[in-house]
Design a protein around this motif. Structure first.
Motif, mmCIF file in Angstrom:
data_model
loop_
_atom_site.group_PDB
_atom_site.id
_atom_site.type_symbol
_atom_site.label_atom_id
_atom_site.label_comp_id
_atom_site.label_asym_id
_atom_site.label_seq_id
_atom_site.Cartn_x
_atom_site.Cartn_y
_atom_site.Cartn_z
ATOM 1 N N UNK A 37 0.846 -1.196 0.000
ATOM 2 C CA UNK A 37 0.000 0.000 0.000
ATOM 3 C C UNK A 37 0.876 1.239 0.000
ATOM 4 N N UNK A 38 0.254 2.383 -0.275
ATOM 5 C CA UNK A 38 0.994 3.644 -0.234
ATOM 6 C C UNK A 38 1.417 4.014 1.183
ATOM 7 N N UNK A 39 0.618 3.634 2.169
ATOM 8 C CA UNK A 39 1.010 3.871 3.560
ATOM 9 C C UNK A 39 2.324 3.160 3.846
ATOM 10 N N UNK A 40 2.416 1.921 3.384
ATOM 11 C CA UNK A 40 3.655 1.154 3.573
ATOM 12 C C UNK A 40 4.801 1.746 2.764
ATOM 13 N N UNK A 41 4.497 2.292 1.577
ATOM 14 C CA UNK A 41 5.540 2.894 0.746
ATOM 15 C C UNK A 41 6.220 4.044 1.472
ATOM 16 N N UNK A 42 5.425 4.934 2.052
ATOM 17 C CA UNK A 42 6.026 6.051 2.778
ATOM 18 C C UNK A 42 6.691 5.577 4.060
ATOM 19 N N UNK A 43 6.138 4.547 4.701
ATOM 20 C CA UNK A 43 6.778 3.985 5.900
ATOM 21 C C UNK A 43 8.167 3.468 5.568
ATOM 22 N N UNK A 44 8.269 2.761 4.431
ATOM 23 C CA UNK A 44 9.569 2.221 4.025
ATOM 24 C C UNK A 44 10.550 3.343 3.705
ATOM 25 N N UNK A 45 10.052 4.395 3.052
ATOM 26 C CA UNK A 45 10.920 5.542 2.746
ATOM 27 C C UNK A 45 11.423 6.205 4.020
ATOM 28 N N UNK A 46 10.545 6.311 5.000
ATOM 29 C CA UNK A 46 10.935 6.918 6.279
ATOM 30 C C UNK A 46 12.044 6.094 6.931
ATOM 31 N N UNK A 47 11.849 4.775 6.981
ATOM 32 C CA UNK A 47 12.868 3.920 7.581
ATOM 33 C C UNK A 47 14.182 3.979 6.838
ATOM 34 N N UNK A 48 14.110 3.951 5.499
ATOM 35 C CA UNK A 48 15.326 3.981 4.687
ATOM 36 C C UNK A 48 16.057 5.311 4.834
ATOM 37 N N UNK A 61 15.939 7.360 7.252
ATOM 38 C CA UNK A 61 16.478 7.513 8.604
ATOM 39 C C UNK A 61 17.823 6.810 8.772
ATOM 40 N N UNK A 62 18.126 5.844 7.896
ATOM 41 C CA UNK A 62 19.437 5.179 7.948
ATOM 42 C C UNK A 62 20.474 5.876 7.067
ATOM 43 N N UNK A 63 20.048 6.964 6.378
ATOM 44 C CA UNK A 63 20.973 7.706 5.525
ATOM 45 C C UNK A 63 20.911 7.317 4.066
ATOM 46 N N UNK A 64 19.872 6.567 3.658
ATOM 47 C CA UNK A 64 19.737 6.164 2.265
ATOM 48 C C UNK A 64 19.012 7.244 1.460
ATOM 49 N N UNK A 65 19.422 7.426 0.219
ATOM 50 C CA UNK A 65 18.714 8.344 -0.684
ATOM 51 C C UNK A 65 17.467 7.630 -1.197
ATOM 52 N N UNK A 66 16.297 8.208 -0.949
ATOM 53 C CA UNK A 66 15.037 7.494 -1.186
ATOM 54 C C UNK A 66 14.146 8.233 -2.171
ATOM 55 N N UNK A 67 13.233 7.456 -2.770
ATOM 56 C CA UNK A 67 12.263 8.021 -3.714
ATOM 57 C C UNK A 67 10.957 7.243 -3.657
ATOM 58 N N UNK A 68 9.858 7.978 -3.828
ATOM 59 C CA UNK A 68 8.559 7.360 -4.017
ATOM 60 C C UNK A 68 7.727 8.250 -4.928
ATOM 61 N N UNK A 69 6.587 7.722 -5.324
ATOM 62 C CA UNK A 69 5.700 8.469 -6.215
ATOM 63 C C UNK A 69 4.276 8.012 -5.968
ATOM 64 N N UNK A 70 3.315 8.930 -6.115
ATOM 65 C CA UNK A 70 1.922 8.561 -5.896
ATOM 66 C C UNK A 70 0.997 9.587 -6.518
ATOM 67 N N UNK A 71 -0.304 9.360 -6.324
ATOM 68 C CA UNK A 71 -1.349 10.258 -6.826
ATOM 69 C C UNK A 71 -2.589 10.099 -5.955
#
Length: 389
Positions: free
Chosen positions: A58-69, A71-81
């Motif tokens: 889900x998109x909720x999980x997508x942003x959750x994963x981005x937050x976790x990533x 927070x560890x210093x990873x360059x992250x990306x997501x997209x939605x509508x």
């Protein structure tokens, strides 16, 4: 060297993200943004992009994963509508509150109900107070350049950034796009190095409880950081201009030098508005366009400078603020004007909902309606343009 190619804008955005050497991509498909994350999945699968691709539920999980990533210093990306953004909603505030430099391509789409897959700005306006930096692209080249710029800004300001791209009107069209040479981009965008990050070797706490004694101070600090990002945004655009020759400003103008009446707008429909300016200028009408590229933090001083000495403005919103005295941009514009001695008449129209065409002829009519306000008593007119009786 740079290369210019014809690309679907969504595909071009995905390739710009890949050029930024992202570490983690987490996304869920939803129309009309799906082509972006589909192409990124292809690049990862084909070994062309060394990144972790997380196909979440889900998109909720997508942003959750981005937050976790992030927070560890990873360059992250997501997209939605649209509804996808709404499903992320809780986590949008967490991303900004934790000062995480996540970049999101928000391919703007109408929010239900009634259900609509077509374009307007009702999704982005639902998150205008979520603490994110927001840019609006007018065309494919801007969409690509703003992705490059977004990472530069996000990682310097330590704030999440949304690049808004009009769904279908922009996302699914093929346009000529110039990509930066990778060596040039690497100079512009160095590797991400976060001072504070989750690391087992150096344990810290992120997202601790905000008791009443500190919550207000935390929100004040976050607000100051968002305001301070303005200077970072400008400097990043200056650096980009030195590399590419392409110049970007928080507020762009067209034929505003002597304009008496102007349209204020954001996004891809600005080009139709400029066509209407050309038509009316040929008839001797002093009209212009003010296009807001930077939505948050709102560039009040740039806007007030851009409108010059106009006698009347028409703010064309692409979202309804139900029960209010205007659309979201219209309300923002009136607030900005209240902080100055400038008092042009302000007409606020809601137009282009759910992808309804707003042609250059429509913009000519909108200019004419704005001229009419000059001969009427001051009011705060607000209407939804083009409603079928």
């Amino acid at each position: 060297m740079t290369k210019k190619v014809a690309k679907e804008v969504s595909v071009a955005v995905a390739e710009a993200v890949a050029q930024c050497n992202v570490d983690v991509i987490s996304a869920y498909p939803i129309t009309p943004q799906t082509h972006i994350v589909e192409h990124l999945a292809e690049l990862v699968n084909n070994g062309e992009l060394d990144a972790e691709y997380i196909p979440v539920e889900s998109e909720h999980a997508a942003m959750s994963a981005c937050i976790g990533a992030a927070a560890t210093g990873a360059r992250t990306f997501t997209s939605t509508s649209a509804q996808g953004l709404l499903l992320m909603y809780e986590n949008l505030f967490i991303a900004s509150g934790l000062r995480l430099p996540i970049v999101m391509a928000l391919v703007n789409r109408s929010v239900s109900a009634p259900i609509s897959i077509w374009n307007d700005h009702s999704d982005v306006m639902s998150m205008r107070d979520a603490g994110w930096i927001h840019f609006f692209a007018e065309n494919g080249q801007e969409a690509v350049d703003l992705i490059y710029h977004a990472y530069k800004v996000a990682e310097k300001a330590l704030l999440p950034v949304a690049v808004n791209i009009d769904g279908f009107i922009l996302s699914h069209v093929v346009e000529p796009v110039t990509f930066l040479d990778q060596n040039l981009l690497d100079k512009y965008l160095p590797p991400l190095k976060m001072k504070y990050k989750l690391d087992p070797k150096n344990p810290i706490t992120i997202g601790a409880i905000g008791v009443p004694e500190i919550y207000t101070e935390a929100k004040k600090a976050q607000d100051e950081a968002l305001k301070a990002s303005y200077k970072i945004i400008l400097q990043a655009w200056k650096d980009f201009e030195k590399l590419t020759g392409r110049r970007y400003l928080p507020v762009e103008t067209y034929q505003m030098e002597d304009a008496e009446v102007a349209i204020v707008i954001m996004g891809s429909l600005a080009e139709n508005a400029m066509n209407a300016v050309d038509i009316l200028r040929a008839k001797g009408k002093k009209v212009g366009v003010v296009r807001i590229r930077l939505w948050r933090p709102f560039p009040t001083k740039d806007f007030l400078k851009a409108i010059g000495k106009v006698k009347a403005l028409c703010v064309v919103d692409r979202a309804v603020s139900h029960g209010a005295t205007g659309g979201p941009v219209g309300i923002e514009v009136r607030s900005a004007l209240y902080q100055s001695n400038k008092r042009p008449r302000v007409l606020n129209l809601i137009a282009g909902l759910s992808g309804r065409d707003v042609t250059k002829e429509d913009f000519v009519e909108i200019f004419e309606k704005t001229f009419e306000t000059l001969s009427k008593k001051p009011t705060t007119p607000y209407e939804i343009y083009g409603v079928k009786e």
